[in-house]
Design an enzyme around this catalytic site. Structure first.
Site, PDB file in Angstrom:
ATOM      1  N   HIS A 269       0.838  -1.195   0.000  1.00 38.07           N
ATOM      2  CA  HIS A 269       0.000   0.000   0.000  1.00 38.07           C
ATOM      3  C   HIS A 269       0.877   1.250   0.000  1.00 38.07           C
ATOM      4  O   HIS A 269       1.735   1.406   0.862  1.00 38.07           O
ATOM      5  CB  HIS A 269      -0.905   0.028   1.228  1.00 38.07           C
TER       6      HIS A 269
ATOM      7  N   TYR B  88      -9.080   5.499   7.521  1.00 36.40           N
ATOM      8  CA  TYR B  88      -9.148   5.914   8.933  1.00 36.40           C
ATOM      9  C   TYR B  88     -10.236   6.979   9.028  1.00 36.40           C
ATOM     10  O   TYR B  88     -10.188   7.985   8.311  1.00 36.40           O
ATOM     11  CB  TYR B  88      -7.808   6.494   9.396  1.00 36.40           C
TER      12      TYR B  88
ATOM     13  N   PRO C 134      -3.478   1.067  18.823  1.00 36.71           N
ATOM     14  CA  PRO C 134      -3.229   0.531  17.476  1.00 36.71           C
ATOM     15  C   PRO C 134      -3.429   1.512  16.318  1.00 36.71           C
ATOM     16  O   PRO C 134      -3.171   1.152  15.171  1.00 36.71           O
ATOM     17  CB  PRO C 134      -4.235  -0.626  17.372  1.00 36.71           C
TER      18      PRO C 134
ATOM     19  N   LYS D 147       1.676   0.533  14.905  1.00 36.41           N
ATOM     20  CA  LYS D 147       3.103   0.511  15.254  1.00 36.41           C
ATOM     21  C   LYS D 147       3.539  -0.660  16.137  1.00 36.41           C
ATOM     22  O   LYS D 147       4.733  -0.936  16.255  1.00 36.41           O
ATOM     23  CB  LYS D 147       3.476   1.816  15.992  1.00 36.41           C
TER      24      LYS D 147
ATOM     25  N   TYR E  79       3.962   7.153   9.543  1.00 38.15           N
ATOM     26  CA  TYR E  79       3.180   5.946   9.267  1.00 38.15           C
ATOM     27  C   TYR E  79       4.044   4.861   8.604  1.00 38.15           C
ATOM     28  O   TYR E  79       3.959   3.687   8.974  1.00 38.15           O
ATOM     29  CB  TYR E  79       1.972   6.281   8.380  1.00 38.15           C
TER      30      TYR E  79
HETATM   31  P1  RFL Z   1       2.427 -11.029  22.046  1.00 37.54           P
HETATM   32  O1  RFL Z   1       1.923 -11.147  20.646  1.00 37.54           O
HETATM   33  O2  RFL Z   1       1.491 -10.603  23.094  1.00 37.54           O
HETATM   34  O3  RFL Z   1       3.096 -12.430  22.431  1.00 37.54           O
HETATM   35  C1  RFL Z   1       3.518 -12.695  23.748  1.00 37.54           C
HETATM   36  C2  RFL Z   1       3.462 -14.198  23.959  1.00 37.54           C
HETATM   37  O4  RFL Z   1       3.933 -14.509  25.265  1.00 37.54           O
HETATM   38  C3  RFL Z   1       3.079 -15.495  25.840  1.00 37.54           C
HETATM   39  N1  RFL Z   1       3.175 -15.412  27.312  1.00 37.54           N
HETATM   40  C4  RFL Z   1       3.807 -16.324  28.074  1.00 37.54           C
HETATM   41  N2  RFL Z   1       4.488 -17.433  27.766  1.00 37.54           N
HETATM   42  C5  RFL Z   1       5.020 -18.135  28.784  1.00 37.54           C
HETATM   43  N3  RFL Z   1       4.893 -17.792  30.088  1.00 37.54           N
HETATM   44  C6  RFL Z   1       4.220 -16.686  30.446  1.00 37.54           C
HETATM   45  N4  RFL Z   1       4.118 -16.333  31.718  1.00 37.54           N
HETATM   46  C7  RFL Z   1       3.661 -15.886  29.412  1.00 37.54           C
HETATM   47  N5  RFL Z   1       2.943 -14.745  29.405  1.00 37.54           N
HETATM   48  C8  RFL Z   1       2.657 -14.469  28.131  1.00 37.54           C
HETATM   49  C9  RFL Z   1       1.706 -15.135  25.308  1.00 37.54           C
HETATM   50  O5  RFL Z   1       0.814 -16.250  25.360  1.00 37.54           O
HETATM   51  C10 RFL Z   1       2.034 -14.731  23.882  1.00 37.54           C
HETATM   52  O6  RFL Z   1       1.972 -15.807  22.971  1.00 37.54           O
HETATM   53  O7  RFL Z   1       3.665 -10.005  22.111  1.00 37.54           O
HETATM   54  P2  RFL Z   1       4.824  -9.742  21.029  1.00 37.54           P
HETATM   55  O8  RFL Z   1       5.378 -11.035  20.507  1.00 37.54           O
HETATM   56  O9  RFL Z   1       5.723  -8.752  21.642  1.00 37.54           O
HETATM   57  O10 RFL Z   1       4.056  -9.084  19.772  1.00 37.54           O
HETATM   58  C11 RFL Z   1       3.498  -7.797  19.851  1.00 37.54           C
HETATM   59  C12 RFL Z   1       2.291  -7.688  18.918  1.00 37.54           C
HETATM   60  O11 RFL Z   1       1.439  -8.788  19.157  1.00 37.54           O
HETATM   61  C13 RFL Z   1       1.530  -6.363  19.103  1.00 37.54           C
HETATM   62  O12 RFL Z   1       2.408  -5.293  19.274  1.00 37.54           O
HETATM   63  C14 RFL Z   1       0.607  -6.042  17.909  1.00 37.54           C
HETATM   64  O13 RFL Z   1      -0.377  -7.010  17.738  1.00 37.54           O
HETATM   65  C15 RFL Z   1      -0.056  -4.676  18.093  1.00 37.54           C
HETATM   66  N6  RFL Z   1      -1.004  -4.352  17.021  1.00 37.54           N
HETATM   67  C16 RFL Z   1      -0.563  -3.864  15.809  1.00 37.54           C
HETATM   68  N7  RFL Z   1       0.745  -3.723  15.564  1.00 37.54           N
HETATM   69  C17 RFL Z   1       1.189  -3.300  14.348  1.00 37.54           C
HETATM   70  O14 RFL Z   1       2.402  -3.153  14.149  1.00 37.54           O
HETATM   71  N8  RFL Z   1       0.324  -3.031  13.298  1.00 37.54           N
HETATM   72  C18 RFL Z   1      -1.016  -3.162  13.450  1.00 37.54           C
HETATM   73  O15 RFL Z   1      -1.751  -2.970  12.478  1.00 37.54           O
HETATM   74  C19 RFL Z   1      -1.512  -3.557  14.749  1.00 37.54           C
HETATM   75  N9  RFL Z   1      -2.820  -3.711  14.953  1.00 37.54           N
HETATM   76  C20 RFL Z   1      -2.379  -4.532  17.218  1.00 37.54           C
HETATM   77  C21 RFL Z   1      -3.278  -4.182  16.153  1.00 37.54           C
HETATM   78  C22 RFL Z   1      -2.890  -5.029  18.429  1.00 37.54           C
HETATM   79  C23 RFL Z   1      -4.250  -5.173  18.580  1.00 37.54           C
HETATM   80  N10 RFL Z   1      -4.705  -5.698  19.834  1.00 37.54           N
HETATM   81  C24 RFL Z   1      -5.685  -6.691  19.960  1.00 37.54           C
HETATM   82  C25 RFL Z   1      -3.998  -5.362  21.042  1.00 37.54           C
HETATM   83  C26 RFL Z   1      -4.632  -4.330  16.303  1.00 37.54           C
HETATM   84  C27 RFL Z   1      -5.141  -4.788  17.527  1.00 37.54           C
HETATM   85  C28 RFL Z   1      -6.641  -4.877  17.643  1.00 37.54           C
HETATM   86  C1  PHB Z   2      -5.460  -4.111  11.177  1.00 34.82           C
HETATM   87  O1  PHB Z   2      -5.617  -4.397   9.979  1.00 34.82           O
HETATM   88  O2  PHB Z   2      -5.690  -4.908  12.081  1.00 34.82           O
HETATM   89  C2  PHB Z   2      -4.980  -2.747  11.523  1.00 34.82           C
HETATM   90  C3  PHB Z   2      -4.568  -1.894  10.517  1.00 34.82           C
HETATM   91  C4  PHB Z   2      -4.148  -0.620  10.828  1.00 34.82           C
HETATM   92  C5  PHB Z   2      -4.135  -0.201  12.154  1.00 34.82           C
HETATM   93  C6  PHB Z   2      -4.524  -1.071  13.153  1.00 34.82           C
HETATM   94  C7  PHB Z   2      -4.961  -2.356  12.851  1.00 34.82           C
HETATM   95  O3  PHB Z   2      -3.749   1.067  12.432  1.00 34.82           O
END
Ligand code: RFL
Ligand code: PHB
Length: 394
Positions: free
Chosen positions: A72, A201, A293, A297, A385
């Site tokens: 994109h 957005y 989110p 980032k 971004y």
């Molecule tokens: P995670 O993915 O939370 O993984 C951590 C893992 O550790 C395990 N764990 C344990 N294991 C053993 N013993 C314990 N005591 C433990 N405690 C926890 C957990 O089960 C898990 O498997 O962290 P990690 O790897 O640092 O990854 C980070 C990302 O997941 C997070 O930053 C992103 O998902 C955030 N995020 C987005 N990031 C982007 O760069 N672009 C996006 O478009 C974006 N959209 C989002 C998002 C996060 C969202 N939510 C639900 C918070 C959209 C949403 C809705």
């Molecule tokens: C997503 O596709 O889950 C998504 C995309 C952009 C964002 C956050 C989440 O800023």
């Protein structure tokens, strides 16, 4: 058991770190509390910056991403009922982002790890970290009713916001900065074609909305909802009806609705821990910081932490140098705070804050109007971004 690096958490941070260390010939064991299927079932990030793309390539897991990911070069901002495109590619001298879901990134990393025969211990209960203030850290856990111990040189806390590593750092050595927003994001995943070829957005007086996607046939939509809402209160029909009310007439007419295949509410928070190193234990990814989110980032920041951490550990073993591990925390935090600022600002600009009243909405609209009519304003959004360069401000 003995390993060089004990990685706690098999999310994207832990798996990517494991892969990069393996490429460098460094031995690591990953301990994960959940099952692999549970980890894959969490629908999260969708947008990758170039830094994350490069790192997945470096880890040797980029093949499917390049085949299936969607490049994109811009996104739309919708306010006062009209859409305006931010041409990221033009404004940043040719940079893009890649739409490729976190689920797919995780799957690619899991498969590469399994193919290389590397150890991941799923369903590890009561993981505890010990003696990380010494040269001989240990990790204990329970599996199938038995107690196990791993001795190692380093512990990588890749265990997310609710993990055990940050919680085990001495309270006197840790500082936490936090802001909780008074709303959450209700997300729906559906096997319907995206409403638009790029992301939209939305700032509307009814609240924020986001039209995102995973492929040409799978969409991801979000709505700002009060924190008191429960996901059970939102039928699919209610979700689509509310989304339509927040869109412009063209998108409303084009929107294809269908049954949700996942629906969840995520709270929004800004959170940073300082420092990210405690002796021989390091925090990486969501274990050390959370961004709302809105700027996409979170996963990208996790990838940069892992890049710095893997480089530091490789330098330790190959060059017998501690320079990388000594500067890990400071280097990461610079980039983290910049992303925190952008995510907080973009969240504040796009969401409805009832406590700010009608003037709050008018001021947001005036700022959005400035951004789309000022090249400097639009460029500032675009360069953040796509992700600031790794050497920014160095
Ligand atoms: P995670 O993915 O939370 O993984 C951590 C893992 O550790 C395990 N764990 C344990 N294991 C053993 N013993 C314990 N005591 C433990 N405690 C926890 C957990 O089960 C898990 O498997 O962290 P990690 O790897 O640092 O990854 C980070 C990302 O997941 C997070 O930053 C992103 O998902 C955030 N995020 C987005 N990031 C982007 O760069 N672009 C996006 O478009 C974006 N959209 C989002 C998002 C996060 C969202 N939510 C639900 C918070 C959209 C949403 C809705
Ligand atoms: C997503 O596709 O889950 C998504 C995309 C952009 C964002 C956050 C989440 O800023």
């Amino acid at each position: 058991m003995r390993t060089q690096v004990a990685i706690i958490g098999a999310g994207p941070s832990g798996l990517l770190l494991g892969q990069l260390l393996h490429k460098a010939g460094i031995d690591a064991v990953i301990l994960e509390r959940q099952t692999g299927d549970y980890v894959l079932g969490r629908i999260r990030a969708g947008v990758l910056e170039q830094v994350a793309i490069d790192l997945l390539d470096e880890a040797g897991v980029g093949q499917r991403m390049h085949q299936e990911g969607l490049v994109h070069g811009g996104f739309d901002m919708l306010f006062k009922g009209e859409r305006h495109r931010i041409d990221m590619n033009k404004l940043t001298g040719g940079k893009n982002v890649m739409v490729y879901g976190q689920t797919e990134v995780t799957r690619d990393l899991m498969e590469a790890r399994a193919a290389a025969g590397l150890t991941t211990i799923y369903e590890a209960a009561n993981v505890a970290v010990h003696d990380f203030d010494s040269a001989k850290p240990r990790v204990t856990y329970e599996k199938d009713g038995k107690q196990h111990e791993i001795s190692c040189d380093f512990i990588a806390g890749c265990d997310g916001f609710h993990g055990v590593c940050r919680a085990s750092a001495p309270r006197s050595a840790i500082k936490e900065f936090e802001k909780i927003y008074p709303f959450g994001w209700l997300g729906v995943l559906s096997d319907t074609p995206p409403v638009h070829e790029e992301l939209i957005y939305v700032n509307s007086p009814r609240g924020f909305a986001l039209c995102s996607q995973r492929s040409a046939t799978r969409s991801r939509y979000y709505l700002q909802v009060p924190l008191t809402d429960k996901v059970e209160q939102w039928s699919d029909q209610a979700f689509w009806d509310e989304l339509k009310l927040r869109l412009d007439p063209e998108a409303r007419a084009k929107l294809v609705t269908g049954p949700s295949i996942e629906k969840s509410i995520a709270p929004l928070r800004s959170f940073v821990t300082e420092p990210l190193r405690f002796g021989r234990m390091f925090l990486a990814g969501d274990a050390g910081h959370i961004v709302p989110p809105t700027g996409a980032k979170g996963l990208n920041l996790a990838a940069t932490d892992v890049k710095y951490l893997s480089n530091a550990i490789i330098e330790f073993y190959q060059d017998k140098s501690e320079a990388g591990i000594d500067s890990y925390s400071e280097r990461c935090l610079k980039r983290i705070w910049r992303a925190e600022r952008f995510s907080w600002w973009f969240t504040s600009l796009m969401h409805n804050f009832p406590e700010n009243g009608a003037i709050g909405q008018k001021l947001q609209e005036a700022e959005l109007d400035y951004i789309i009519h000022s090249e400097a304003g639009a460029r500032s959004v675009a360069e953040n971004y796509v992700g600031l360069p790794l050497d920014f401000g160095q």
